[in-house]
Design a protein around this motif. Sequence first.
Motif, PDB file in Angstrom:
ATOM      1  N   THR A  27     -24.614   3.992 -18.046  1.00  0.00           N
ATOM      2  CA  THR A  27     -25.177   2.733 -18.535  1.00  0.00           C
ATOM      3  C   THR A  27     -26.631   2.925 -18.925  1.00  0.00           C
ATOM      4  O   THR A  27     -27.049   2.538 -20.025  1.00  0.00           O
ATOM      5  N   LEU A  28     -27.414   3.536 -18.031  1.00  0.00           N
ATOM      6  CA  LEU A  28     -28.843   3.702 -18.311  1.00  0.00           C
ATOM      7  C   LEU A  28     -29.069   4.614 -19.514  1.00  0.00           C
ATOM      8  O   LEU A  28     -29.817   4.271 -20.437  1.00  0.00           O
ATOM      9  N   VAL A  29     -28.403   5.768 -19.514  1.00  0.00           N
ATOM     10  CA  VAL A  29     -28.611   6.724 -20.610  1.00  0.00           C
ATOM     11  C   VAL A  29     -28.065   6.153 -21.920  1.00  0.00           C
ATOM     12  O   VAL A  29     -28.713   6.257 -22.973  1.00  0.00           O
ATOM     13  N   PHE A  31     -27.759   2.997 -22.716  1.00  0.00           N
ATOM     14  CA  PHE A  31     -28.679   1.946 -23.152  1.00  0.00           C
ATOM     15  C   PHE A  31     -29.855   2.545 -23.910  1.00  0.00           C
ATOM     16  O   PHE A  31     -30.271   2.041 -24.961  1.00  0.00           O
ATOM     17  N   LEU A  32     -30.370   3.650 -23.355  1.00  0.00           N
ATOM     18  CA  LEU A  32     -31.511   4.328 -23.976  1.00  0.00           C
ATOM     19  C   LEU A  32     -31.168   4.786 -25.393  1.00  0.00           C
ATOM     20  O   LEU A  32     -31.923   4.557 -26.339  1.00  0.00           O
ATOM     21  N   TYR A 262     -38.885   4.355 -26.703  1.00  0.00           N
ATOM     22  CA  TYR A 262     -37.486   4.758 -26.525  1.00  0.00           C
ATOM     23  C   TYR A 262     -37.262   6.169 -27.046  1.00  0.00           C
ATOM     24  O   TYR A 262     -36.606   7.002 -26.412  1.00  0.00           O
TER      25      TYR A 262
END
Lengths: 293, 286
Positions: A27-29, A31-32, A262
């Motif tokens: 999810t985090l990666v 999203f990035l 980002y």
Amino acid sequence: MMRRFLEASVSILSWLCTLCLLLSLFTLVGFLFFKGGSSLQLSLIFGNTAPLDAILLKRQVFEGIFPAMVGTLFLIVGAMCIATPIGIAGGIYMAEYCSSKIQPVLNLAFDILAGIPSIVVGLAGLLLTILLHRYFRENIIPCLFISSCSLAFLVVPYLIRSTQTALESTAPLVRQTAPALGASQIQNIFLVLLPNSLPDILSGIILACGRCAEDTAVIMLTGVVATAGIPSSAWGQYEALPFYIYYISSQYTGPDELARGYGAAIILLLLCTTMLVCSLWVQRKITTILLYR
Amino acid sequence: MICRVSSTVEYIFLAAAVFVSLLTAAVFLFLLFFGLPLLQSGQLTELLFSSWSPGKGVYGLYPMLVTSTLLAVLSMLISFPISLGTSFLITSLAPLKIRQILMGAVRVMTGIPTVVYSFAALFLLVPIMRNIFGHGTGMSILTASPVLALVTAPTMILFFVSSLNKVPASYTLAADALGGSQVQKLLYVMVPQAWPGILNGTLLGFGRAIGDTMVSLMLAGNSPAYPDSITDPARTLTAHIALTMAYDFDSMEFKSIFVCGLSLYLITAILMLLFRLMTSHVSKNL
């Protein structure tokens, strides 16, 4: 019955936990990449400057992360130049010369140094700067050199440990052959043991590079700034990728800057994971090359 | 000739090892030297157990100490079960192919920079938390703890896996020969054998959690007030050091961060000492 239930639940919970871990990671990666994927262009790095001019240092880059990347590169090179000789020499001492009496003491010291939070290492670097400024020369300020030294402090215990374990895990057959043929201990170390454990030592060095690239807390206290351009000497202030990301996250003024943040985060992520994969690959590949040539 | 060269080289190696171990002591002495003015004035207990309000001349670190501990404990509560479960899968429960992939993924995870995690979480998790709380900025101890758990989990998983794998093959083979399933082997043979290693890995993870700066600096909110609940924004010792740097070098604010540094140093050193003691204790018993 109770035990059956326990066993089944442990199994299911383990799968759930792993799923949870991977899901949050992706999810985090994800999203990035979702947010920053579109900013991954040449202009992210060089801004409006022509890439060739920027690389040849003809013109300064203002709206790009090129100076931060160069700063990070300088940091890695500087820190590793200081840390590698000390780390390898210390590791050789620990593995080959150290008597069993002082080994636990030194081991404990290295462990404590490895466990010190990076911000405290940075604080120590800052104190060093203040002392140098007061008693040595007036013009010493937090700079690239001090940061490299502090980062070297940070990674040196890891280098010692990886060299030490690499040497200690050498097979007895390899270890004893050269001395049996009349080689001195020095010859044995430099001609047999070090080449033999080179893959492990090299992978330790690459891992240490990754740590230098990612660490923010140390450089934050020892001279990194938001805008400095490319440092002209080791005594100047500089920019670095991790600090740039932190700075953008707290001080961004518009969507353009945020997009650059980002982009910088993705580049740092790729840099660090590439180094890690490299170190794993080196460990495996060189071992295979050396063994099955 | 060779003899002289080799003794010189040996001294160089010795010098490197001694130099690094002296560094460990030097960092401590540095912090002590700079923190001494505050410690000498006999306000140590006051310093550790009062609140932070520079306006009134009170430079207590109590809120930061509490926040650091709270955040580390909370993140360990999340990351311990997750790491244990993942290490179970990697050591025995999953099919071989999945084990290898998982192991690779965990190893790569150790290299992901904390600042990248924090950056992504700042723009993903914080708005979600803001909506859930319904007030404030969304930055709180509760927001930072899962991210910190994600940061510490890979280290713990690798440590757990290596200590579970160290269980002698004669034990695990015996369990297999008796017809035990993988879960039974894991629960009744490997975990009872490897629990000191699991405890050790947890200590290591706790040390990392308490020493981490970027996650708490970017996600915990940095309010120096005493946190009444875990949904309040708060400031850890590490973030306090990073934030107080801007002050004048001779001010009391600046001096107080050395006490911060000292306490962090001592906490992690004690954790390491415990870790070492346990490791040597275990290796003696085996």
